[in-house]
Design a protein around this motif. Structure first.
Motif, PDB file in Angstrom:
ATOM      1  N   GLY A 130     -19.924  -2.088  -1.187  1.00 35.69           N
ATOM      2  CA  GLY A 130     -18.955  -2.593  -1.595  1.00 35.69           C
ATOM      3  C   GLY A 130     -18.363  -3.378  -1.550  1.00 35.69           C
ATOM      4  O   GLY A 130     -17.420  -4.191  -1.800  1.00 35.69           O
ATOM      5  N   LEU A 131     -18.836  -3.656   0.185  1.00 42.38           N
ATOM      6  CA  LEU A 131     -18.170  -5.657   0.308  1.00 42.38           C
ATOM      7  C   LEU A 131     -19.057  -6.417  -0.035  1.00 42.38           C
ATOM      8  O   LEU A 131     -17.880  -7.684   0.537  1.00 42.38           O
ATOM      9  CB  LEU A 131     -17.723  -4.719   2.273  1.00 42.38           C
ATOM     10  N   GLU A 132     -19.929  -6.428  -0.343  1.00 43.31           N
ATOM     11  CA  GLU A 132     -20.310  -7.518  -0.401  1.00 43.31           C
ATOM     12  C   GLU A 132     -18.948  -8.376  -0.982  1.00 43.31           C
ATOM     13  O   GLU A 132     -18.974  -8.227  -2.137  1.00 43.31           O
ATOM     14  CB  GLU A 132     -21.507  -7.574  -1.617  1.00 43.31           C
ATOM     15  N   GLY A 133     -18.940 -10.256  -1.359  1.00 39.79           N
ATOM     16  CA  GLY A 133     -18.653 -11.038  -1.440  1.00 39.79           C
ATOM     17  C   GLY A 133     -16.731 -10.970  -0.823  1.00 39.79           C
ATOM     18  O   GLY A 133     -16.447 -11.174  -1.209  1.00 39.79           O
ATOM     19  N   ILE A 134     -16.624  -9.898  -0.274  1.00 42.15           N
ATOM     20  CA  ILE A 134     -15.412  -9.405  -0.066  1.00 42.15           C
ATOM     21  C   ILE A 134     -14.714 -10.469   0.941  1.00 42.15           C
ATOM     22  O   ILE A 134     -13.457 -10.825   1.462  1.00 42.15           O
ATOM     23  CB  ILE A 134     -15.224  -8.069   1.082  1.00 42.15           C
ATOM     24  N   GLU A 135     -15.531 -11.633   1.518  1.00 44.19           N
ATOM     25  CA  GLU A 135     -14.974 -12.551   2.589  1.00 44.19           C
ATOM     26  C   GLU A 135     -14.689 -13.880   1.729  1.00 44.19           C
ATOM     27  O   GLU A 135     -13.628 -15.045   2.151  1.00 44.19           O
ATOM     28  CB  GLU A 135     -16.717 -13.422   3.175  1.00 44.19           C
ATOM     29  N   ARG A 136     -15.089 -13.406   0.512  1.00 42.19           N
ATOM     30  CA  ARG A 136     -14.143 -15.008  -0.143  1.00 42.19           C
ATOM     31  C   ARG A 136     -12.802 -14.221  -0.428  1.00 42.19           C
ATOM     32  O   ARG A 136     -11.559 -15.045  -0.741  1.00 42.19           O
ATOM     33  CB  ARG A 136     -14.673 -14.507  -1.388  1.00 42.19           C
ATOM     34  N   SER A 137     -11.766 -13.213  -0.106  1.00 45.33           N
ATOM     35  CA  SER A 137     -10.572 -12.953   0.190  1.00 45.33           C
ATOM     36  C   SER A 137     -10.113 -13.124   1.379  1.00 45.33           C
ATOM     37  O   SER A 137     -10.717 -12.226   2.278  1.00 45.33           O
ATOM     38  CB  SER A 137     -10.216 -11.572  -0.393  1.00 45.33           C
ATOM     39  N   SER A 138      -8.590 -13.220   1.132  1.00 46.44           N
ATOM     40  CA  SER A 138      -8.556 -13.773   2.967  1.00 46.44           C
ATOM     41  C   SER A 138      -6.885 -12.580   2.849  1.00 46.44           C
ATOM     42  O   SER A 138      -7.092 -12.852   4.300  1.00 46.44           O
ATOM     43  CB  SER A 138      -7.406 -15.047   2.471  1.00 46.44           C
ATOM     44  N   HIS A 139      -6.787 -11.932   2.003  1.00 47.72           N
ATOM     45  CA  HIS A 139      -6.084 -10.972   2.155  1.00 47.72           C
ATOM     46  C   HIS A 139      -6.442  -9.272   1.444  1.00 47.72           C
ATOM     47  O   HIS A 139      -6.942 -10.128   0.408  1.00 47.72           O
ATOM     48  CB  HIS A 139      -4.366 -11.281   1.641  1.00 47.72           C
ATOM     49  N   LEU A 140      -6.056  -8.457   1.595  1.00 46.43           N
ATOM     50  CA  LEU A 140      -6.909  -7.230   1.008  1.00 46.43           C
ATOM     51  C   LEU A 140      -5.279  -6.389   0.900  1.00 46.43           C
ATOM     52  O   LEU A 140      -4.637  -6.362   1.631  1.00 46.43           O
ATOM     53  CB  LEU A 140      -7.725  -6.602   1.775  1.00 46.43           C
ATOM     54  N   ILE A 141      -5.772  -5.822  -0.071  1.00 45.03           N
ATOM     55  CA  ILE A 141      -4.920  -4.654  -0.392  1.00 45.03           C
ATOM     56  C   ILE A 141      -6.184  -3.065   0.163  1.00 45.03           C
ATOM     57  O   ILE A 141      -6.460  -2.955  -0.336  1.00 45.03           O
ATOM     58  CB  ILE A 141      -4.256  -4.017  -1.766  1.00 45.03           C
ATOM     59  N   VAL A 142      -4.992  -2.630   0.939  1.00 44.56           N
ATOM     60  CA  VAL A 142      -5.923  -1.617   1.826  1.00 44.56           C
ATOM     61  C   VAL A 142      -5.005  -0.005   1.605  1.00 44.56           C
ATOM     62  O   VAL A 142      -3.423   0.484   1.219  1.00 44.56           O
ATOM     63  CB  VAL A 142      -6.290  -1.666   3.414  1.00 44.56           C
ATOM     64  N   LEU A 143      -5.826   1.094   0.931  1.00 45.32           N
ATOM     65  CA  LEU A 143      -4.804   2.293  -0.007  1.00 45.32           C
ATOM     66  C   LEU A 143      -5.233   3.155   1.314  1.00 45.32           C
ATOM     67  O   LEU A 143      -6.679   3.387   1.203  1.00 45.32           O
ATOM     68  CB  LEU A 143      -5.138   2.490  -1.022  1.00 45.32           C
ATOM     69  N   TYR A 144      -4.717   4.218   1.913  1.00 44.81           N
ATOM     70  CA  TYR A 144      -5.229   5.162   2.870  1.00 44.81           C
ATOM     71  C   TYR A 144      -3.838   5.865   2.836  1.00 44.81           C
ATOM     72  O   TYR A 144      -3.222   6.172   2.391  1.00 44.81           O
ATOM     73  CB  TYR A 144      -4.967   4.779   4.282  1.00 44.81           C
ATOM     74  N   TRP A 145      -4.754   7.440   3.405  1.00 46.90           N
ATOM     75  CA  TRP A 145      -4.798   8.803   3.643  1.00 46.90           C
ATOM     76  C   TRP A 145      -3.372   8.478   4.048  1.00 46.90           C
ATOM     77  O   TRP A 145      -4.410   8.830   6.153  1.00 46.90           O
ATOM     78  CB  TRP A 145      -5.635   9.787   2.984  1.00 46.90           C
ATOM     79  N   LEU A 146      -2.584   9.003   4.756  1.00 51.27           N
ATOM     80  CA  LEU A 146      -1.330   9.462   5.768  1.00 51.27           C
ATOM     81  C   LEU A 146      -1.725  11.207   5.877  1.00 51.27           C
ATOM     82  O   LEU A 146      -1.025  11.479   6.096  1.00 51.27           O
ATOM     83  CB  LEU A 146      -0.046   8.678   5.816  1.00 51.27           C
ATOM     84  N   ASP A 147      -2.611  11.010   6.830  1.00 53.35           N
ATOM     85  CA  ASP A 147      -3.274  12.516   7.235  1.00 53.35           C
ATOM     86  C   ASP A 147      -2.019  13.386   7.576  1.00 53.35           C
ATOM     87  O   ASP A 147      -2.120  14.190   8.205  1.00 53.35           O
ATOM     88  CB  ASP A 147      -4.311  12.388   7.294  1.00 53.35           C
ATOM     89  N   ARG A 148      -1.336  12.143   9.274  1.00 49.02           N
ATOM     90  CA  ARG A 148      -0.578  13.600   9.485  1.00 49.02           C
ATOM     91  C   ARG A 148       1.111  12.844   8.682  1.00 49.02           C
ATOM     92  O   ARG A 148       2.002  13.572   9.615  1.00 49.02           O
ATOM     93  CB  ARG A 148      -0.279  12.795  10.763  1.00 49.02           C
ATOM     94  N   ALA A 149       1.054  12.333   8.210  1.00 50.20           N
ATOM     95  CA  ALA A 149       2.573  12.702   7.711  1.00 50.20           C
ATOM     96  C   ALA A 149       2.726  14.216   7.089  1.00 50.20           C
ATOM     97  O   ALA A 149       1.863  14.572   6.065  1.00 50.20           O
ATOM     98  CB  ALA A 149       2.896  11.975   6.243  1.00 50.20           C
ATOM     99  N   GLU A 150       4.326  14.502   6.786  1.00 55.83           N
ATOM    100  CA  GLU A 150       4.482  15.650   5.930  1.00 55.83           C
ATOM    101  C   GLU A 150       4.104  15.119   4.858  1.00 55.83           C
ATOM    102  O   GLU A 150       4.821  14.047   3.828  1.00 55.83           O
ATOM    103  CB  GLU A 150       6.439  15.574   6.306  1.00 55.83           C
ATOM    104  N   ARG A 151       4.224  16.509   3.811  1.00 55.84           N
ATOM    105  CA  ARG A 151       3.925  16.864   1.933  1.00 55.84           C
ATOM    106  C   ARG A 151       5.030  17.048   1.506  1.00 55.84           C
ATOM    107  O   ARG A 151       5.347  16.919   0.094  1.00 55.84           O
ATOM    108  CB  ARG A 151       2.565  16.497   2.011  1.00 55.84           C
ATOM    109  N   GLY A 152       5.852  17.924   2.427  1.00 62.04           N
ATOM    110  CA  GLY A 152       7.078  18.834   1.404  1.00 62.04           C
ATOM    111  C   GLY A 152       8.306  18.241   1.626  1.00 62.04           C
ATOM    112  O   GLY A 152       9.160  18.157   0.933  1.00 62.04           O
ATOM    113  N   LEU A 153       8.936  16.745   2.233  1.00 60.02           N
ATOM    114  CA  LEU A 153      10.210  16.487   1.692  1.00 60.02           C
ATOM    115  C   LEU A 153      10.294  15.651   0.179  1.00 60.02           C
ATOM    116  O   LEU A 153       9.534  14.957   0.289  1.00 60.02           O
ATOM    117  CB  LEU A 153      10.421  15.460   2.936  1.00 60.02           C
TER     118      LEU A 153
END
Length: 145
Positions: free
Chosen positions: A44-67
């Motif tokens: 799925g990375l094929e052609g990604i070099e055409r982009s100078s910037h990326l949007i990355v979505l990630y899971w903040l696995d050490r964050a609190e979830r109840g606030l």
């Protein structure tokens, strides 16, 4: 409500080991990190070099979830978490716009990511200024009073 399942496509390798190590906003730091994409998704990375910037979505696995309230830096009172950029939230999904420094096979070397080492990556998208930038907000934070 239906249950939602997210499958990590990769993992972050960064110098940030604990929450206090990471900057408040990744775009304000010059730190280089790696996104190691799992072999299953590397095609799925094929052609990604055409982009100078990326949007990355990630899971903040050490964050609190109840606030539901958070106090933003520089403010004296708490606000609803959805009106802040706090990592502590019901679904701790991080979003970063990073510079793509280079691709090395299934590894993306990026600059400006504030994720902790070992953070699961959920998705990567090319950043498009034509689509992702709101012209009237380009001068900084555009918050209604």
């Amino acid at each position: 409500m239906a249950t939602i399942e997210c499958i990590p496509i990769g993992v972050v390798r960064s110098p940030y080991r604990v929450r206090g190590d990471a900057p408040r906003q990744g775009r304000l730091a010059d730190t280089v990190a790696e996104i190691r994409v799992l072999e299953t998704y590397a095609a799925g990375l094929e052609g990604i070099e055409r982009s100078s910037h990326l949007i990355v979505l990630y899971w903040l696995d050490r964050a609190e979830r109840g606030l539901l309230y958070a106090k933003p830096p520089g403010e004296s009172r708490e606000r609803g978490v959805f009106s802040t950029r706090s990592p502590a939230r019901p679904n701790p999904i991080g979003l970063g716009i990073v510079d793509l420094v280079r691709r090395e096979g299934d590894v993306l070397v990026v600059r400006g990511l504030d994720a902790l080492d070992g953070t699961p990556v959920l998705d990567i998208k090319p950043y498009s200024p034509e689509i992702d930038c709101i012209p009237e907000a380009t001068g900084g934070w555009h918050i209604k009073k």
